[in-house]
Design a protein around this motif. Structure first.
Motif, short mmCIF file in Angstrom:
data_model
loop_
_atom_site.label_atom_id
_atom_site.label_comp_id
_atom_site.label_asym_id
_atom_site.label_seq_id
_atom_site.Cartn_x
_atom_site.Cartn_y
_atom_site.Cartn_z
N ALA A 1 0.83 -1.50 0.32
CA ALA A 1 -0.32 -0.11 0.37
C ALA A 1 0.58 1.35 -0.31
N PRO A 2 2.01 1.78 1.16
CA PRO A 2 2.56 2.39 0.51
C PRO A 2 3.24 2.65 -0.96
N GLU A 3 3.72 2.11 -1.32
CA GLU A 3 4.77 1.83 -2.07
C GLU A 3 3.58 2.73 -3.37
N TRP A 4 2.56 1.84 -3.31
CA TRP A 4 1.25 2.16 -4.18
C TRP A 4 1.32 3.34 -4.30
N GLU A 5 0.62 4.29 -3.67
CA GLU A 5 0.19 5.80 -2.99
C GLU A 5 1.45 6.15 -3.05
N ARG A 6 2.43 6.28 -2.95
CA ARG A 6 3.64 6.87 -3.09
C ARG A 6 3.82 7.10 -4.71
N ALA A 7 3.93 5.79 -5.35
CA ALA A 7 4.09 5.87 -7.33
C ALA A 7 2.60 6.69 -7.80
N LEU A 8 1.21 6.54 -6.78
CA LEU A 8 0.77 7.38 -7.25
C LEU A 8 0.91 8.95 -7.17
N GLN A 9 0.98 9.34 -5.89
CA GLN A 9 1.49 10.76 -5.86
C GLN A 9 2.47 10.78 -6.70
N GLN A 10 3.92 10.27 -7.37
CA GLN A 10 4.88 10.98 -8.38
C GLN A 10 3.75 11.07 -9.81
N VAL A 11 2.86 10.06 -9.93
CA VAL A 11 2.66 9.64 -11.11
C VAL A 11 1.82 12.03 -11.04
N VAL A 12 0.62 11.18 -10.04
CA VAL A 12 -0.12 12.85 -10.05
C VAL A 12 0.65 13.91 -10.37
N ILE A 13 1.42 14.47 -9.20
CA ILE A 13 2.62 15.43 -9.51
C ILE A 13 3.30 15.87 -10.73
N ILE A 14 4.18 14.81 -11.11
CA ILE A 14 5.19 14.78 -12.73
C ILE A 14 3.82 14.81 -13.74
N SER A 15 2.67 14.41 -13.97
CA SER A 15 1.75 14.33 -15.18
C SER A 15 1.16 15.99 -14.75
N GLU A 16 1.56 16.76 -14.03
CA GLU A 16 0.69 17.73 -13.85
C GLU A 16 -0.75 18.04 -14.12
N TYR A 17 -1.76 16.69 -13.13
CA TYR A 17 -2.99 16.29 -13.40
C TYR A 17 -3.29 16.30 -14.74
N ASP A 18 -2.24 15.82 -15.48
CA ASP A 18 -3.12 14.71 -16.94
C ASP A 18 -3.26 13.35 -17.30
N THR A 19 -4.40 13.78 -17.00
CA THR A 19 -5.79 12.96 -16.83
C THR A 19 -4.70 10.96 -18.00
N PHE A 20 -4.17 11.96 -19.42
CA PHE A 20 -4.38 11.29 -20.26
C PHE A 20 -2.35 10.18 -19.52
N TYR B 1 -1.97 20.72 -3.65
CA TYR B 1 -1.19 19.17 -4.92
C TYR B 1 -0.69 17.86 -4.30
N GLY B 2 -0.58 17.45 -5.63
CA GLY B 2 -0.61 15.73 -5.37
C GLY B 2 -2.13 15.31 -5.07
N ALA B 3 -2.48 13.80 -5.66
CA ALA B 3 -3.30 13.05 -5.54
C ALA B 3 -4.13 13.71 -3.96
N SER B 4 -5.14 13.97 -3.60
CA SER B 4 -6.05 13.45 -2.54
C SER B 4 -5.57 12.97 -1.33
N PRO B 5 -4.94 13.02 0.21
CA PRO B 5 -5.25 11.78 0.93
C PRO B 5 -5.49 11.05 1.09
N ALA B 6 -6.76 11.60 0.72
CA ALA B 6 -7.93 10.92 0.95
C ALA B 6 -8.70 9.66 -0.10
N LEU B 7 -7.27 9.99 -1.08
CA LEU B 7 -7.75 9.64 -2.23
C LEU B 7 -7.96 7.61 -2.40
N VAL B 8 -6.49 6.90 -2.55
CA VAL B 8 -6.10 5.77 -2.35
C VAL B 8 -7.16 5.04 -0.97
N SER B 9 -7.34 5.39 0.30
CA SER B 9 -8.57 4.98 1.39
C SER B 9 -9.73 4.75 0.95
#
Lengths: 520, 171
Positions: free
Chosen positions: A447-466, B36-44
């Motif tokens: 879970a922590p690694e999955w969330e970290r990767a997701l956060q990085q994707v969102v920040i790097i992509s600058e909220y690009d859904t695609f 910034y980033g994804a919402s802290p509540a997103l994954v949960s």
């Protein structure tokens, strides 16, 4: 080259040698006890490794795992009670040999097959892990996120008959894994104002509770509910030809052992399949291709070789996804991943760059563990057989108390003991209701690694859904994840319909038979 | 209780838990979105959403089967005492509450009293109780095993790992 030599020298240091040897010996002993398996043993012993160097700790735990894999065969052969699920196929041919007084011969075949499978898979791991890891280094957060999603989906199918329940368990594991400090804001999340939860739940109490304590709760049912279980005495023949395994008998089955090892390597390298699959697959292939099919199930050495070589080959191969991608393919490896993290290392391709010497040391320990397994099995077989005779009234209080103190040891905190008891209770219910605790535990770890990767994707992509559409590998992996989900659901529906049709046919046949009977 | 009924209750519990988490647990105990980033509540939220969706799907499947009066598979109709089915990791069967209480109550008591009466007494009493619960009636053997195990673990923890045992220290 210097790194390789330095790593191998570390592996043969006295402390490392001693702990690998100790790990193998304890593993065989524990694996031989019905109801206690490798992952459970690793969970119980990780707290002990807090006080060791990383190489010694990993060497000890790897030895423990390898030993437990072979140990599972001891009770399978002698009692027809597989110590581990992957030894079930070994019992089919091992136990009939025990009944004929040839239990020791069957155990020798199991030992040599285990060592062969284990050694071959370790060599394959050493040869291919580093080059694959070099390729994996090109993966970014999007690929890692997609890969973990795929792994979680595949793993949801392990340990349950229902993908629905598997996914629920994995999702619950993820939720529990998110308790603690949120990585972006560094503020507490889902702690419910309990300050001990501020740094999250430790892996050790959760794992001991789910793996060991809940298993003991189940095992103890035999004592508190059924009033204890009795077993038949084991008799070994005194004739030399019934006890020893000749070169001819071993080499006659060499093709089966090689095939079994390859099957084990293939299955082990894929996340989610696990040793029982390899063992049954290899047994099935050996039976289909054997010249003496009729002997299978009645005491065939070939059957034992097929099962044991395959399940032991999984041990080394299952480390490939861990070292290459940082993803645990099965429960034992998930526990090893936890041990790596406890010792400050993040398993994955970067390990070959950041901890190259340690990695070569681990390779050395893996090879040494194979050698020690051969030596310990060869000279101590008769003594390990006695492990199956330890009375439950002595064994289980020891295991229960070890669970309690093991949970306490990590942080010297009784709160962790409470966590262990809670997850033991949850684990008991999960097993009774067929929810996969394996999926839960792997979800919890990833879970922590999955969330970290997701956060990085969102920040790097600058909220690009695609974002995923611009990364072909990530897109491919996400498509594969969807495919796995759809295919599993489709198979479930198909199986359900097939079962229903069979039942309806049975009912119709029975009704027709009753009609005929009345007509008479 | 049939297995189908029991499974339905389990799914309902999961639905209830998921709704509670989505409406109260996650919003109350998750930090606000920092911008910034994804919402802290997103994954949960996603994790709980999966649980809720899967539990509803399973309930729907059971509901449709009952509504359409489809024959229920044999293993879901009756609930046998002990099933060998399930995967090799699970042991589907009845929850034996009396058995569970026999092990869990002494364990929870150990947790509660160890800080007050210390490791030695608690460990000894706990081991005696557990041995009694699982059917050991040989008192001498039970006492000896309890003393040895308590002592060995004390020595290993105190002198092997240098970790203080829980509760008031005697030595």
């Amino acid at each position: 080259m210097e790194m390789i030599i330095a790593g191998l020298l570390d592996a043969i240091s006295p402390a490392s040698l001693m702990f690998v040897l100790l790990g193998v010996a304890i593993g065989v002993l524990i694996g031989a006890i019905p109801g206690i398996n490798g992952p459970m043993a690793i969970a119980l012993f990780i707290p002990v490794t807090y006080y060791m160097s990383p190489l010694t700790a990993i060497g000890f735990l790897v030895g423990l795992n390898k030993g437990a894999f072979f140990g599972g065969a001891v009770s399978a052969v002698l009692l027809r009670t597989p110590g581990t699920p992957e030894a079930a196929a070994t019992a089919w041919d091992g136990y009939p040999l025990t009944q004929k007084g040839k239990g020791e011969k069957a155990l020798r075949m199991a030992l040599y097959s285990s060592v062969a499978g284990d050694f071959i898979s370790t060599v394959v791991l050493i040869v291919i892990a580093a080059p694959l890891a070099a390729v994996a280094l090109f993966m970014g957060p999007a690929e890692i996120f997609a890969l973990i999603s795929l792994a979680l989906t595949i793993i949801a199918g392990i340990g349950t008959n229902s993908i629905n329940r598997g996914l629920m368990a994995a999702a619950f594991g993820i939720l529990i894994g998110l308790i603690g400090t949120e990585p972006v804001t560094a503020l507490p999340r889902l702690t419910f104002d309990i300050y001990q939860l501020g740094s999250g739940l430790s892996l050790i109490p959760v794992a001991i509770g789910l793996l060991a304590f809940s298993e003991i709760l189940l095992q103890l049912e035999k004592f508190t509910v059924k009033g204890g279980a009795k077993q038949a005495a084991i008799v070994f023949s005194s004739k030399l030809e019934d006890r020893l395994l000749s070169f001819r008998e071993f080499f006659k089955n060499i093709k089966t052992l090689l095939r079994g090892s390859l099957i084990g390597i293939g299955v082990g390298a894929m996340p989610g399949l696990g040793a029982p699959v390899a063992s049954f697959m290899s047994y099935d292939q050996a039976m289909k291709r054997s010249k003496s099919k009729e002997e299978f199930g009645k005491g065939s050495l070939e059957g034992i070789g097929a099962s044991e070589s395959a399940n032991s080959a999984v041990v080394g191969a299952s480390l490939i996804p861990l070292f290459v991608l940082g993803i645990p393919g099965n429960l034992a490896v998930a526990m090893l991943m936890g041990a790596f993290m406890i010792h400050g290392m993040q398993p994955g391709p970067l390990m070959f760059k950041e901890n190259a010497q340690l990695m070569y040391g681990i390779y050395g320990s893996l090879l040494l563990a194979s050698l020690f397994l051969l030596l310990i099995g060869r000279f101590g077989l008769r003594y390990f057989c006695k492990a199956v005779d330890i009375p439950g009234v002595i064994l289980y209080p020891i295991v229960v108390f070890t669970c309690v103190m093991g949970a306490y040891l990590g942080k010297s905190s009784m709160f962790d003991v409470g966590v262990m008891l809670l997850f033991g209770f949850i684990g008991y219910y999960m097993r009774k209701f067929d929810y996969s605790y394996v999926a839960f535990l792997i979800g919890f770890i990833l879970a922590p690694e999955w969330e970290r990767a997701l956060q990085q994707v969102v920040i790097i992509s600058e909220y690009d859904t695609f974002m995923f559409f611009q990364r072909p590998v990530a897109m491919g992996l996400m498509a594969l994840t969807l495919f796995v989900i759809v295919r599993t659901f489709w198979n479930n529906i198909k199986d359900g319909r097939k079962k229903q049709l069979e039942e309806e046919e049975e009912v119709a046949t029975a009704a027709a038979a009753v009609g005929e009977h009345k007509g008479d | 209780m049939t297995r189908i009924k029991r499974d339905s209750i389990a799914y309902l519990v999961i639905v209830g838990f998921s709704i509670l988490m989505l409406t109260w647990g996650i919003p109350t105990y998750t930090p606000a979105y920092p911008g910034y980033g994804a919402s802290p509540a997103l994954v949960s939220n996603v994790a709980v959403g999966i649980m809720l969706f899967m539990a509803c799907l399973s309930l729907l499947r059971i509901g449709v089967a009952l509504y359409m009066n489809k024959p229920i598979p044999a293993e879901e109709r009756e609930f046998p005492e002990d099933l060998e089915e399930g995967s090799s990791f699970t042991q589907v069967g009845r929850v034996k509450l009396y058995h569970l209480a026999n092990i869990m109550i002494p364990s929870v008591l150990l947790l509660l009293v160890i800080d007050y009466i210390g490791y030695m007494l608690t460990a000894f009493a706990f081991l005696m109780v557990i041995q009694h619960v699982i059917g050991s009636r040989k008192w001498f053997q039970s006492v000896v095993l309890s003393i040895i195990l308590t002592g060995v673990l004390y020595i290993v923890m105190r002198y092997g790992f240098g970790v203080p045992v829980p509760g008031p220290q005697i030595f």
